[in-house]
Design an enzyme around this catalytic site. Sequence first.
Site, PDB file in Angstrom:
ATOM      1  N   MET A 102      -9.167  -9.311  -1.762  1.00 33.99           N
ATOM      2  CA  MET A 102      -8.888  -8.818  -3.263  1.00 33.99           C
ATOM      3  C   MET A 102      -8.108  -7.403  -2.970  1.00 33.99           C
ATOM      4  SD  MET A 102     -10.646 -10.139  -5.407  1.00 33.99           S
ATOM      5  CE  MET A 102     -11.902 -11.525  -5.929  1.00 33.99           C
ATOM      6  N   CYS A 103      -7.377  -7.263  -4.229  1.00 32.36           N
ATOM      7  CA  CYS A 103      -6.543  -5.903  -4.138  1.00 32.36           C
ATOM      8  C   CYS A 103      -7.321  -4.696  -4.464  1.00 32.36           C
ATOM      9  CB  CYS A 103      -5.389  -6.300  -5.413  1.00 32.36           C
ATOM     10  SG  CYS A 103      -4.718  -8.031  -5.222  1.00 32.36           S
ATOM     11  N   GLU A 104      -6.610  -3.873  -4.389  1.00 28.79           N
ATOM     12  CA  GLU A 104      -7.144  -2.324  -4.762  1.00 28.79           C
ATOM     13  C   GLU A 104      -6.234  -1.724  -5.961  1.00 28.79           C
ATOM     14  OE1 GLU A 104      -8.998   0.188  -2.163  1.00 28.79           O
ATOM     15  OE2 GLU A 104      -9.586  -1.109  -0.649  1.00 28.79           O
ATOM     16  N   ILE A 129      -2.317  -2.229  -4.579  1.00 26.79           N
ATOM     17  CA  ILE A 129      -1.963  -2.836  -3.306  1.00 26.79           C
ATOM     18  C   ILE A 129      -2.497  -4.051  -3.400  1.00 26.79           C
ATOM     19  CG2 ILE A 129      -1.547  -0.625  -2.172  1.00 26.79           C
ATOM     20  CD1 ILE A 129      -4.435  -0.906  -1.027  1.00 26.79           C
TER      21      ILE A 129
END
Length: 257
Positions: free
Chosen positions: A1-3, A78
């Site tokens: 997963m992205c942040e 990100i």
Amino acid sequence: MCELLAMSANTPTDLCFSFTGLTRRGGETGPHKDGWGVSFYEGKGVRSFHDSDASASSRLAEVVQTHPIKSEVAICHIRQANVGEICLANTHPFIRELWGRYWVFAHNGQLSKFRAAEGFYEPVGDTDSEALFCDILNHLRSHCDRNAPLEEVVERLVRLSQTYAREGVFNLLLSNGDWLFTYCTTKMASITRRAPFGPARLKDADVTVDFESETTPNDIVSVIVTEPLTSDEQWDVYEPGEWRLWKKGEVIASGGK
């Protein structure tokens, strides 16, 4: 997963401290090495930086970390790619114009079966996130007047977010420069810093800042993230399905717990 990372403040404020912590997670202390981006509102304009390289080793990210760009609203992302190739066109945040304003969007999650209806806005890249953004704006353009009250716009955003969330993971940051809308299905946390200010230390980098020396007694600065960035502050964790609308560092509406 992205942040995700966002800021809402009542005075132009730089994001250097929080951005430094987040970029370490892009290929150094975390796996989110498939590109990054950040957008800063300056009035009705947007100053935006994108890179398809890992943020932890990006020279462009280093410039942003050390250049104090002042903004009242900022959105950062990100990426850990799951849908779409690793390229500049697929890096968040995505930006479109609606009703004479730039809208900025970043998403964490995956809706693998989502298919956007055809409309005025079309994705440039091939991520489900950008398709979601276009779908949101097409819906607003079709169902709301440009002078619609904020309450009406937010009500539609909440309904759309709840619909998307039923199809998968949908953690959202969305702004038109005046306000910041956030929606959580899995992970999101926030912190609001105001007087009396104190020091804070990043989890992912050996960096400490004394906010008292960087602020005035009237400043209010809120930071919204996927995972808390500091080790010595108390963060407020969102509940699944919770949304919050931020303006000038304060929550002005919320719901969905």
